[in-house]
Design a protein around this motif. Structure first.
Motif, PDB file in Angstrom:
ATOM      1  N   LEU A 188      -4.011  -1.114   2.251  1.00  0.00           N
ATOM      2  CA  LEU A 188      -3.175  -0.056   2.815  1.00  0.00           C
ATOM      3  C   LEU A 188      -3.868   1.299   2.708  1.00  0.00           C
ATOM      4  O   LEU A 188      -3.791   2.125   3.629  1.00  0.00           O
ATOM      5  CB  LEU A 188      -1.829  -0.021   2.093  1.00  0.00           C
ATOM      6  CG  LEU A 188      -0.669   0.645   2.829  1.00  0.00           C
ATOM      7  CD1 LEU A 188      -0.332  -0.108   4.114  1.00  0.00           C
ATOM      8  CD2 LEU A 188       0.561   0.710   1.940  1.00  0.00           C
ATOM      9  N   CYS A 189      -4.563   1.527   1.620  1.00  0.00           N
ATOM     10  CA  CYS A 189      -5.339   2.767   1.482  1.00  0.00           C
ATOM     11  C   CYS A 189      -6.428   2.837   2.541  1.00  0.00           C
ATOM     12  O   CYS A 189      -6.678   3.910   3.126  1.00  0.00           O
ATOM     13  CB  CYS A 189      -5.955   2.848   0.089  1.00  0.00           C
ATOM     14  SG  CYS A 189      -4.767   3.078  -1.253  1.00  0.00           S
ATOM     15  N   TYR A 190      -7.071   1.731   2.802  1.00  0.00           N
ATOM     16  CA  TYR A 190      -8.097   1.692   3.855  1.00  0.00           C
ATOM     17  C   TYR A 190      -7.494   1.988   5.225  1.00  0.00           C
ATOM     18  O   TYR A 190      -8.059   2.750   6.014  1.00  0.00           O
ATOM     19  CB  TYR A 190      -8.781   0.331   3.871  1.00  0.00           C
ATOM     20  CG  TYR A 190      -9.625   0.119   5.113  1.00  0.00           C
ATOM     21  CD1 TYR A 190     -10.860   0.747   5.249  1.00  0.00           C
ATOM     22  CD2 TYR A 190      -9.163  -0.680   6.160  1.00  0.00           C
ATOM     23  CE1 TYR A 190     -11.624   0.585   6.391  1.00  0.00           C
ATOM     24  CE2 TYR A 190      -9.922  -0.857   7.305  1.00  0.00           C
ATOM     25  CZ  TYR A 190     -11.145  -0.220   7.418  1.00  0.00           C
ATOM     26  OH  TYR A 190     -11.891  -0.374   8.560  1.00  0.00           O
ATOM     27  N   VAL A 191      -6.324   1.391   5.505  1.00  0.00           N
ATOM     28  CA  VAL A 191      -5.654   1.626   6.783  1.00  0.00           C
ATOM     29  C   VAL A 191      -5.325   3.099   6.941  1.00  0.00           C
ATOM     30  O   VAL A 191      -5.542   3.690   8.007  1.00  0.00           O
ATOM     31  CB  VAL A 191      -4.372   0.769   6.877  1.00  0.00           C
ATOM     32  CG1 VAL A 191      -3.484   1.238   8.033  1.00  0.00           C
ATOM     33  CG2 VAL A 191      -4.735  -0.693   7.057  1.00  0.00           C
ATOM     34  N   SER A 192      -4.819   3.716   5.893  1.00  0.00           N
ATOM     35  CA  SER A 192      -4.497   5.136   5.948  1.00  0.00           C
ATOM     36  C   SER A 192      -5.740   5.976   6.209  1.00  0.00           C
ATOM     37  O   SER A 192      -5.728   6.903   7.024  1.00  0.00           O
ATOM     38  CB  SER A 192      -3.837   5.574   4.639  1.00  0.00           C
ATOM     39  OG  SER A 192      -3.598   6.954   4.621  1.00  0.00           O
ATOM     40  N   HIS A 193      -6.842   5.644   5.544  1.00  0.00           N
ATOM     41  CA  HIS A 193      -8.096   6.371   5.743  1.00  0.00           C
ATOM     42  C   HIS A 193      -8.607   6.198   7.166  1.00  0.00           C
ATOM     43  O   HIS A 193      -9.010   7.184   7.815  1.00  0.00           O
ATOM     44  CB  HIS A 193      -9.133   5.866   4.743  1.00  0.00           C
ATOM     45  CG  HIS A 193     -10.508   6.414   4.981  1.00  0.00           C
ATOM     46  ND1 HIS A 193     -10.853   7.710   4.683  1.00  0.00           N
ATOM     47  CD2 HIS A 193     -11.626   5.834   5.511  1.00  0.00           C
ATOM     48  CE1 HIS A 193     -12.121   7.920   5.007  1.00  0.00           C
ATOM     49  NE2 HIS A 193     -12.616   6.793   5.506  1.00  0.00           N
ATOM     50  N   ARG A 194      -8.581   4.965   7.663  1.00  0.00           N
ATOM     51  CA  ARG A 194      -9.075   4.701   9.021  1.00  0.00           C
ATOM     52  C   ARG A 194      -8.237   5.399  10.083  1.00  0.00           C
ATOM     53  O   ARG A 194      -8.741   5.821  11.126  1.00  0.00           O
ATOM     54  CB  ARG A 194      -9.079   3.192   9.275  1.00  0.00           C
ATOM     55  CG  ARG A 194      -9.611   2.793  10.643  1.00  0.00           C
ATOM     56  CD  ARG A 194      -9.511   1.293  10.858  1.00  0.00           C
ATOM     57  NE  ARG A 194      -8.172   0.795  10.630  1.00  0.00           N
ATOM     58  CZ  ARG A 194      -7.154   0.943  11.495  1.00  0.00           C
ATOM     59  NH1 ARG A 194      -7.338   1.599  12.617  1.00  0.00           N
ATOM     60  NH2 ARG A 194      -5.973   0.438  11.229  1.00  0.00           N
ATOM     61  N   TRP A 258      -2.359  11.785   3.991  1.00  0.00           N
ATOM     62  CA  TRP A 258      -3.101  10.633   3.472  1.00  0.00           C
ATOM     63  C   TRP A 258      -2.673  10.304   2.051  1.00  0.00           C
ATOM     64  O   TRP A 258      -2.720   9.135   1.634  1.00  0.00           O
ATOM     65  CB  TRP A 258      -4.607  10.934   3.491  1.00  0.00           C
ATOM     66  CG  TRP A 258      -5.008  12.044   2.564  1.00  0.00           C
ATOM     67  CD1 TRP A 258      -5.058  13.386   2.848  1.00  0.00           C
ATOM     68  CD2 TRP A 258      -5.390  11.913   1.192  1.00  0.00           C
ATOM     69  NE1 TRP A 258      -5.450  14.099   1.739  1.00  0.00           N
ATOM     70  CE2 TRP A 258      -5.672  13.232   0.719  1.00  0.00           C
ATOM     71  CE3 TRP A 258      -5.541  10.842   0.315  1.00  0.00           C
ATOM     72  CZ2 TRP A 258      -6.079  13.482  -0.586  1.00  0.00           C
ATOM     73  CZ3 TRP A 258      -5.948  11.085  -0.986  1.00  0.00           C
ATOM     74  CH2 TRP A 258      -6.217  12.394  -1.421  1.00  0.00           C
ATOM     75  N   LEU A 259      -2.218  11.313   1.301  1.00  0.00           N
ATOM     76  CA  LEU A 259      -1.781  11.100  -0.071  1.00  0.00           C
ATOM     77  C   LEU A 259      -0.275  10.881  -0.164  1.00  0.00           C
ATOM     78  O   LEU A 259       0.186   9.942  -0.825  1.00  0.00           O
ATOM     79  CB  LEU A 259      -2.188  12.288  -0.943  1.00  0.00           C
ATOM     80  CG  LEU A 259      -1.766  12.232  -2.415  1.00  0.00           C
ATOM     81  CD1 LEU A 259      -2.391  11.025  -3.104  1.00  0.00           C
ATOM     82  CD2 LEU A 259      -2.163  13.524  -3.126  1.00  0.00           C
ATOM     83  N   THR A 260       0.496  11.748   0.510  1.00  0.00           N
ATOM     84  CA  THR A 260       1.953  11.668   0.373  1.00  0.00           C
ATOM     85  C   THR A 260       2.504  10.361   0.927  1.00  0.00           C
ATOM     86  O   THR A 260       3.375   9.735   0.312  1.00  0.00           O
ATOM     87  CB  THR A 260       2.628  12.858   1.068  1.00  0.00           C
ATOM     88  OG1 THR A 260       2.210  12.921   2.442  1.00  0.00           O
ATOM     89  CG2 THR A 260       2.281  14.165   0.376  1.00  0.00           C
ATOM     90  N   GLN A 261       2.013   9.932   2.089  1.00  0.00           N
ATOM     91  CA  GLN A 261       2.515   8.684   2.667  1.00  0.00           C
ATOM     92  C   GLN A 261       2.186   7.495   1.778  1.00  0.00           C
ATOM     93  O   GLN A 261       3.023   6.608   1.573  1.00  0.00           O
ATOM     94  CB  GLN A 261       1.949   8.494   4.073  1.00  0.00           C
ATOM     95  CG  GLN A 261       2.495   9.476   5.088  1.00  0.00           C
ATOM     96  CD  GLN A 261       1.956   9.228   6.490  1.00  0.00           C
ATOM     97  OE1 GLN A 261       1.427   8.155   6.797  1.00  0.00           O
ATOM     98  NE2 GLN A 261       2.080  10.224   7.356  1.00  0.00           N
ATOM     99  N   LEU A 262       0.970   7.480   1.240  1.00  0.00           N
ATOM    100  CA  LEU A 262       0.594   6.380   0.359  1.00  0.00           C
ATOM    101  C   LEU A 262       1.439   6.366  -0.913  1.00  0.00           C
ATOM    102  O   LEU A 262       1.894   5.311  -1.350  1.00  0.00           O
ATOM    103  CB  LEU A 262      -0.891   6.479  -0.001  1.00  0.00           C
ATOM    104  CG  LEU A 262      -1.880   6.026   1.072  1.00  0.00           C
ATOM    105  CD1 LEU A 262      -3.300   6.382   0.666  1.00  0.00           C
ATOM    106  CD2 LEU A 262      -1.758   4.526   1.326  1.00  0.00           C
ATOM    107  N   LEU A 263       1.671   7.537  -1.500  1.00  0.00           N
ATOM    108  CA  LEU A 263       2.475   7.591  -2.713  1.00  0.00           C
ATOM    109  C   LEU A 263       3.908   7.147  -2.456  1.00  0.00           C
ATOM    110  O   LEU A 263       4.516   6.463  -3.293  1.00  0.00           O
ATOM    111  CB  LEU A 263       2.459   9.013  -3.291  1.00  0.00           C
ATOM    112  CG  LEU A 263       1.154   9.461  -3.949  1.00  0.00           C
ATOM    113  CD1 LEU A 263       1.249  10.917  -4.385  1.00  0.00           C
ATOM    114  CD2 LEU A 263       0.814   8.573  -5.143  1.00  0.00           C
ATOM    115  N   VAL A 264       4.447   7.529  -1.302  1.00  0.00           N
ATOM    116  CA  VAL A 264       5.805   7.118  -0.969  1.00  0.00           C
ATOM    117  C   VAL A 264       5.900   5.601  -0.879  1.00  0.00           C
ATOM    118  O   VAL A 264       6.806   4.980  -1.440  1.00  0.00           O
ATOM    119  CB  VAL A 264       6.263   7.770   0.356  1.00  0.00           C
ATOM    120  CG1 VAL A 264       7.513   7.072   0.902  1.00  0.00           C
ATOM    121  CG2 VAL A 264       6.554   9.248   0.152  1.00  0.00           C
ATOM    122  N   VAL A 265       4.954   4.995  -0.166  1.00  0.00           N
ATOM    123  CA  VAL A 265       5.011   3.546   0.049  1.00  0.00           C
ATOM    124  C   VAL A 265       4.600   2.768  -1.197  1.00  0.00           C
ATOM    125  O   VAL A 265       5.257   1.784  -1.571  1.00  0.00           O
ATOM    126  CB  VAL A 265       4.122   3.150   1.246  1.00  0.00           C
ATOM    127  CG1 VAL A 265       4.068   1.627   1.396  1.00  0.00           C
ATOM    128  CG2 VAL A 265       4.657   3.776   2.531  1.00  0.00           C
TER     129      VAL A 265
END
Length: 360
Positions: A188-194, A258-265
């Motif tokens: 998921l982190c990779y998807v967010s980065h891409r 990139w950070l807030t969405q990942l932290l939420v999920v």
């Protein structure tokens, strides 16, 4: 036991977590408002710019509920009975959403049928959506994998998760599920980065696999909350938890997506799940939570036909802010009312009939 039949004893519903039902309804309403707003405003000006994350909350809730409902009885049910029970629960609204989407496409009063759509092509799109076969061929609808009912993309991944759960996941030890969840989190982190810091993917041909990454982590996180009994006793109640959930959707769009969405999920939604499962619910709000829980799925699966019509209207007439506010508030209320009618006169009685028919 004949595993091709649905045993009525097995199908008896366990006690519900009513607050989680209510939160599912809050998330469904939030995503309706988000879909209205994203048609009008860019994310930078959208007050509910992260409303799309409601889908990730749905995925986490689904993992928790499926594990809670089936971990201790899927072996007795058998695969056939499990799949029948899930189809009866999910597919009537897939059909309803597809039919409504076709009607809205054929009779959109602001555009008519776009050029290039023969009867054969429309039929292919209709049956692909009906059978949940991804078919991103509608250029004028941004190559949604289900052009007639865009939200069905998440149901496709729900089906995939249910299949994998029944074949593999329910058998796995907690340590293995933890390992898989860690791999899913990294993915998921990779998807967010891409995707330049955004998790808004899975709905179109070009970002199809993002949907798999989104459900992989959240579904596993929900399962782990149940398996490890990560339930936090508290007195926040439904209103307090609803406010916490809405905060995630109301996060402003920023360079830190990139950070807030990942932290939420990755963290916030599982935490809300754990708190919601352990929260106390006052009797005065129980009926509201049950109602919102029942309404959430019909609302989610029927609202988008109206969104395409609204998008055509907005493009053609460019209404001012006061009228837009009235349309979005009134439209959301009408869609909730329509979803209630669909639930009461179509989904609930049809599922009850199918349960009786296939439990014999």
């Amino acid at each position: 036991m004949n595993t091709t039949e649905l045993n009525p004893e097995i199908l008896k519903t366990k006690q519900h977590f009513e607050i989680l039902d209510g939160l599912r309804g809050v998330a469904a309403i939030a995503i309706v408002v988000f879909h209205f707003m994203e048609i009008v405003y860019l994310p930078e000006k959208n007050f509910i710019a992260h409303g799309f994350l409601a889908v990730d909350f749905f995925f986490c809730l689904s993992g928790f509920v499926i594990a809670y409902a089936y971990d201790d009885r899927i072996g007795k049910m058998g695969l056939s009975a499990f799949f029948k029970s899930r189809l009866i629960r999910l597919h009537p609204m897939v059909i309803a959403g597809t039919v409504l989407g076709l009607i809205a496409f054929l009779f959109n009063p602001f555009t008519g049928i776009p050029e290039g759509y023969t009867a054969g092509k429309i039929a292919m799109i209709f049956f692909a959506t009906l059978l949940m076969i991804p078919n991103p061929v509608m250029a004028d609808r941004y190559f949604n994998i289900f052009g007639l009912n865009a939200p069905a993309w998440s149901l496709f991944w729900e089906y995939v998760a249910n299949i994998i759960y029944a074949l593999v996941l329910y058998r796995l030890k907690r340590s293995v599920l933890l390992f898989l969840a860690a791999i899913a989190a990294i993915t998921l982190c990779y998807v967010s980065h891409r995707a330049n810091g955004s998790l808004l993917g899975g709905w179109a041909g070009e970002n199809f696999w993002d949907g798999g990454a989104r459900i992989a982590y959240s579904f596993l996180a929900g399962m782990l909350i149940f398996r490890f009994n990560w339930i936090i006793k508290n007195k926040l109640g439904f209103l307090g938890l609803s406010a916490l959930l809405l905060l995630a959707f109301l996060l402003p769009h920023s360079e830190l997506n990139w950070l807030t969405q990942l932290l939420v999920v990755l963290v916030y939604f599982p935490l809300i799940m754990a708190i919601g499962a352990g929260a106390n619910l006052s009797q005065s709000l129980k009926a509201i939570c049950v109602f919102l829980g029942k309404l959430s799925y019909p609302l989610y699966m029927t609202h988008y036909a109206a969104m395409w019509i609204f998008a055509s209207y907005y493009t053609k007439y460019q209404p001012g802010l006061p009228l837009l506010v009235s349309i979005i508030i009134g439209g959301t209320a009408l869609l909730i009312g329509f979803a209630y009618l669909i639930m009461k006169f179509y989904d609930t009685p049809l599922r009850a009939y199918l349960l009786i028919k296939y439990s014999k």
